[in-house]
Design a protein around this motif. Structure first.
Motif, PDB file in Angstrom:
ATOM      1  N   GLU A 281       5.809  10.053  12.273  1.00 51.78           N
ATOM      2  CA  GLU A 281       4.575   9.298  12.450  1.00 51.78           C
ATOM      3  C   GLU A 281       4.260   8.569  11.147  1.00 51.78           C
ATOM      4  O   GLU A 281       4.431   9.127  10.064  1.00 51.78           O
ATOM      5  CB  GLU A 281       3.412  10.225  12.819  1.00 51.78           C
ATOM      6  N   LEU A 282       3.779   7.339  11.260  1.00 52.55           N
ATOM      7  CA  LEU A 282       3.474   6.516  10.085  1.00 52.55           C
ATOM      8  C   LEU A 282       2.005   6.105  10.128  1.00 52.55           C
ATOM      9  O   LEU A 282       1.524   5.605  11.158  1.00 52.55           O
ATOM     10  CB  LEU A 282       4.363   5.273  10.068  1.00 52.55           C
ATOM     11  N   TYR A 283       1.287   6.311   9.004  1.00 52.79           N
ATOM     12  CA  TYR A 283      -0.136   5.992   8.919  1.00 52.79           C
ATOM     13  C   TYR A 283      -0.392   5.072   7.731  1.00 52.79           C
ATOM     14  O   TYR A 283       0.252   5.180   6.681  1.00 52.79           O
ATOM     15  CB  TYR A 283      -0.966   7.265   8.747  1.00 52.79           C
ATOM     16  N   GLY A 284      -1.350   4.167   7.905  1.00 47.78           N
ATOM     17  CA  GLY A 284      -1.712   3.258   6.833  1.00 47.78           C
ATOM     18  C   GLY A 284      -2.765   2.289   7.304  1.00 47.78           C
ATOM     19  O   GLY A 284      -3.439   2.518   8.319  1.00 47.78           O
ATOM     20  N   CYS A 285      -2.924   1.192   6.577  1.00 47.55           N
ATOM     21  CA  CYS A 285      -3.937   0.195   6.889  1.00 47.55           C
ATOM     22  C   CYS A 285      -3.287  -1.035   7.517  1.00 47.55           C
ATOM     23  O   CYS A 285      -2.385  -1.635   6.935  1.00 47.55           O
ATOM     24  CB  CYS A 285      -4.689  -0.199   5.619  1.00 47.55           C
ATOM     25  N   MET A 286      -3.741  -1.378   8.729  1.00 53.60           N
ATOM     26  CA  MET A 286      -3.331  -2.615   9.388  1.00 53.60           C
ATOM     27  C   MET A 286      -4.564  -3.253  10.005  1.00 53.60           C
ATOM     28  O   MET A 286      -5.390  -2.558  10.615  1.00 53.60           O
ATOM     29  CB  MET A 286      -2.283  -2.361  10.480  1.00 53.60           C
ATOM     30  N   GLU A 287      -4.674  -4.565   9.841  1.00 56.05           N
ATOM     31  CA  GLU A 287      -5.812  -5.299  10.398  1.00 56.05           C
ATOM     32  C   GLU A 287      -7.135  -4.661   9.961  1.00 56.05           C
ATOM     33  O   GLU A 287      -8.070  -4.523  10.750  1.00 56.05           O
ATOM     34  CB  GLU A 287      -5.727  -5.349  11.929  1.00 56.05           C
ATOM     35  N   ASP A 288      -7.191  -4.252   8.684  1.00 52.30           N
ATOM     36  CA  ASP A 288      -8.400  -3.668   8.083  1.00 52.30           C
ATOM     37  C   ASP A 288      -8.795  -2.335   8.704  1.00 52.30           C
ATOM     38  O   ASP A 288      -9.959  -1.914   8.575  1.00 52.30           O
ATOM     39  CB  ASP A 288      -9.589  -4.649   8.177  1.00 52.30           C
ATOM     40  N   CYS A 289      -7.867  -1.668   9.363  1.00 49.33           N
ATOM     41  CA  CYS A 289      -8.130  -0.350   9.943  1.00 49.33           C
ATOM     42  C   CYS A 289      -7.126   0.650   9.398  1.00 49.33           C
ATOM     43  O   CYS A 289      -5.925   0.370   9.355  1.00 49.33           O
ATOM     44  CB  CYS A 289      -8.010  -0.390  11.472  1.00 49.33           C
TER      45      CYS A 289
ATOM     46  N   GLN B 122       0.849  -1.187   0.000  1.00 43.92           N
ATOM     47  CA  GLN B 122       0.000   0.000   0.000  1.00 43.92           C
ATOM     48  C   GLN B 122       0.887   1.239   0.000  1.00 43.92           C
ATOM     49  O   GLN B 122       2.109   1.156   0.149  1.00 43.92           O
ATOM     50  CB  GLN B 122      -0.889   0.027   1.249  1.00 43.92           C
ATOM     51  N   SER B 123       0.254   2.388  -0.139  1.00 43.12           N
ATOM     52  CA  SER B 123       0.942   3.665   0.008  1.00 43.12           C
ATOM     53  C   SER B 123       0.733   4.156   1.438  1.00 43.12           C
ATOM     54  O   SER B 123      -0.401   4.364   1.867  1.00 43.12           O
ATOM     55  CB  SER B 123       0.386   4.684  -0.993  1.00 43.12           C
ATOM     56  N   LEU B 124       1.814   4.305   2.179  1.00 41.34           N
ATOM     57  CA  LEU B 124       1.760   4.768   3.560  1.00 41.34           C
ATOM     58  C   LEU B 124       2.005   6.268   3.623  1.00 41.34           C
ATOM     59  O   LEU B 124       2.706   6.830   2.774  1.00 41.34           O
ATOM     60  CB  LEU B 124       2.827   4.057   4.396  1.00 41.34           C
ATOM     61  N   ARG B 125       1.439   6.917   4.631  1.00 42.64           N
ATOM     62  CA  ARG B 125       1.691   8.345   4.875  1.00 42.64           C
ATOM     63  C   ARG B 125       2.752   8.477   5.962  1.00 42.64           C
ATOM     64  O   ARG B 125       2.577   7.978   7.076  1.00 42.64           O
ATOM     65  CB  ARG B 125       0.416   9.054   5.310  1.00 42.64           C
ATOM     66  N   LEU B 126       3.843   9.150   5.624  1.00 42.08           N
ATOM     67  CA  LEU B 126       4.918   9.400   6.578  1.00 42.08           C
ATOM     68  C   LEU B 126       4.936  10.883   6.903  1.00 42.08           C
ATOM     69  O   LEU B 126       5.124  11.721   6.017  1.00 42.08           O
ATOM     70  CB  LEU B 126       6.268   8.970   5.999  1.00 42.08           C
ATOM     71  N   LEU B 127       4.714  11.209   8.175  1.00 36.77           N
ATOM     72  CA  LEU B 127       4.658  12.603   8.610  1.00 36.77           C
ATOM     73  C   LEU B 127       5.836  12.924   9.511  1.00 36.77           C
ATOM     74  O   LEU B 127       6.274  12.083  10.308  1.00 36.77           O
ATOM     75  CB  LEU B 127       3.369  12.880   9.387  1.00 36.77           C
ATOM     76  N   LEU B 128       6.327  14.141   9.392  1.00 32.55           N
ATOM     77  CA  LEU B 128       7.238  14.719  10.363  1.00 32.55           C
ATOM     78  C   LEU B 128       6.465  15.841  11.046  1.00 32.55           C
ATOM     79  O   LEU B 128       6.012  16.780  10.384  1.00 32.55           O
ATOM     80  CB  LEU B 128       8.504  15.258   9.699  1.00 32.55           C
ATOM     81  N   THR B 129       6.281  15.734  12.363  1.00 26.91           N
ATOM     82  CA  THR B 129       5.474  16.708  13.082  1.00 26.91           C
ATOM     83  C   THR B 129       6.312  17.427  14.131  1.00 26.91           C
ATOM     84  O   THR B 129       7.386  16.968  14.523  1.00 26.91           O
ATOM     85  CB  THR B 129       4.258  16.044  13.751  1.00 26.91           C
ATOM     86  N   SER B 130       5.780  18.561  14.605  1.00 30.21           N
ATOM     87  CA  SER B 130       6.484  19.372  15.599  1.00 30.21           C
ATOM     88  C   SER B 130       5.435  20.132  16.409  1.00 30.21           C
ATOM     89  O   SER B 130       4.232  19.939  16.230  1.00 30.21           O
ATOM     90  CB  SER B 130       7.429  20.361  14.919  1.00 30.21           C
ATOM     91  N   ARG B 131       5.887  21.042  17.277  1.00 28.00           N
ATOM     92  CA  ARG B 131       4.931  21.859  18.039  1.00 28.00           C
ATOM     93  C   ARG B 131       4.111  22.773  17.123  1.00 28.00           C
ATOM     94  O   ARG B 131       3.066  23.276  17.512  1.00 28.00           O
ATOM     95  CB  ARG B 131       5.661  22.695  19.099  1.00 28.00           C
ATOM     96  N   GLN B 132       4.573  22.968  15.900  1.00 31.05           N
ATOM     97  CA  GLN B 132       3.839  23.770  14.928  1.00 31.05           C
ATOM     98  C   GLN B 132       2.888  22.935  14.082  1.00 31.05           C
ATOM     99  O   GLN B 132       2.219  23.469  13.203  1.00 31.05           O
ATOM    100  CB  GLN B 132       4.815  24.522  14.023  1.00 31.05           C
ATOM    101  N   GLY B 133       2.813  21.627  14.358  1.00 31.02           N
ATOM    102  CA  GLY B 133       1.972  20.743  13.564  1.00 31.02           C
ATOM    103  C   GLY B 133       2.788  19.946  12.558  1.00 31.02           C
ATOM    104  O   GLY B 133       3.959  19.645  12.787  1.00 31.02           O
TER     105      GLY B 133
END
Length: 340
Positions: A314-322, A273-284
């Motif tokens: 932070e890493l986002y995607g689909c695991m266990e159908d979620c 799948q295509s995963l979303r990889l975020l770099l976040t900080s106190r500014q979002g």
């Protein structure tokens, strides 16, 4: 050199309300590819009488711990092998207990702060008054199985983020709250501890694991291992998770994020799948990129890093159908926030 050790930091045995012996717990941990566990029975450390024998038998280092279980909240103590009595502490006295843990060289963390409380789970909801968050070593922001989809874990993650934004340095971990092992269990999270790689006995590794939590050298995941490092552009010195950077005015920060989809790959399923990889900080959100569900390395350049205060991956995607958050790192801290 840092080695990332997969660990479980919240477990129970027959010595409290668990349904497993220490031997069964250690065997289950080894079967799941875990390389370290903390035993945290409720208000007792009697299980530690078997600690050395079980470590040698199963090759899994065991951190001595306890879950301080009260009417006002549950606190995990790690690296302490002498019982500390909590019964004299009222809702405004938790810092006295934390002080005693620190005197023994241990660390203290808040367990599942937003778990449903009385009468369903007596004392599980955190109600102690924290007068100084600098004294809290860590927070269990992900709790139980498949934690990132649970509302109480989402609230704990948000609380931790708010504390980071206020300038506190507090480590975030996961805790399965492991009472029993079943073949049809949902997916657990794993806390990876970045320990200094040295030759030594298992007890030494357990001690280094405690130090990793104290230093914030921690990454949490339900699947692949997510890590990062940073360096000021033009400077060869690298900073790792949990460390503190003081950039000069005009500096740019190069943040390199690594995704390891091979380690413990037999113990979870990550569909292509295509995963979303975020770099976040106190500014979002500082940066968001889409990456394949496989091992890789990605470098992001941050301008004016002193304004960010801290950065984490932070890493986002689909695991266990979620569709959910799959993994996150603890921060690399950046000068520019004044602690309270």
């Amino acid at each position: 050199m840092v080695k990332w050790i997969p660990a479980e930091l919240h477990t129970h045995t027959l010595h409290s309300d668990g349904k497993q012996t220490l031997e069964e717990l250690a065997q289950s941990a080894a079967n799941l590819g875990l390389e370290c566990i903390a035993v945290t029975d409720h208000n007792t450390q009697s299980v530690l009488v078997d600690q050395e024998r079980v470590q040698q038998q199963f090759g899994v280092p065991i951190i001595s711990g306890m879950e301080w279980t009260t009417f006002y909240g549950h606190m995990l103590t790690l690296g302490v092998d002498r019982f500390i009595d909590w019964r004299i502490l009222g809702p405004d006295d938790i810092h006295e207990g934390i002080r005693k843990v620190h005197e023994q060289g241990g660390i203290a963390g808040i367990a599942h702060p937003f778990r449903i409380g009385s009468p369903i789970c007596t004392g599980c909801f955190w109600e102690y008054t924290i007068q100084d968050w600098h004294e809290v070593d860590y927070i269990e922001v992900w709790s139980t199985l498949m934690p990132s989809i649970k509302r109480d874990s989402q609230r704990a993650f948000a609380m931790w983020t708010d504390l980071l934004n206020q300038g506190y340095r507090i480590t975030a971990v996961s805790g399965r709250d492991w009472h029993i092992s079943k073949p049809d269990d949902a997916l657990p999270a794993v806390t990876y501890l970045g320990v200094q790689e040295e030759a030594g006995e298992q007890e030494t590794l357990a001690n280094r694991a405690v130090e990793a939590i104290r230093e914030g050298s921690v990454s949490v995941t339900m699947g692949p291992l997510l890590t990062m490092q940073a360096q000021v552009e033009g400077n060869d010195k690298s900073y790792r998770i949990g460390e503190y950077i003081e950039p000069m005015a005009g500096d740019s920060l190069l943040v390199t994020i690594q995704l390891d989809a091979q380690i413990r790959a037999a113990h979870y399923r990550l569909e292509p799948q295509s995963l979303r990889l975020l770099l976040t900080s106190r500014q979002g959100t500082c940066s968001e990129i889409h990456i394949p569900a496989q091992s890789g390395e990605y470098t992001i350049t941050l301008q004016d890093p002193a304004e960010k205060g801290w950065v984490r991956a932070e890493l986002y995607g689909c695991m266990e159908d979620c569709v959910t958050m799959i993994a996150f790192t603890n921060p690399i801290y950046i000068a520019g926030i004044t602690s309270l």
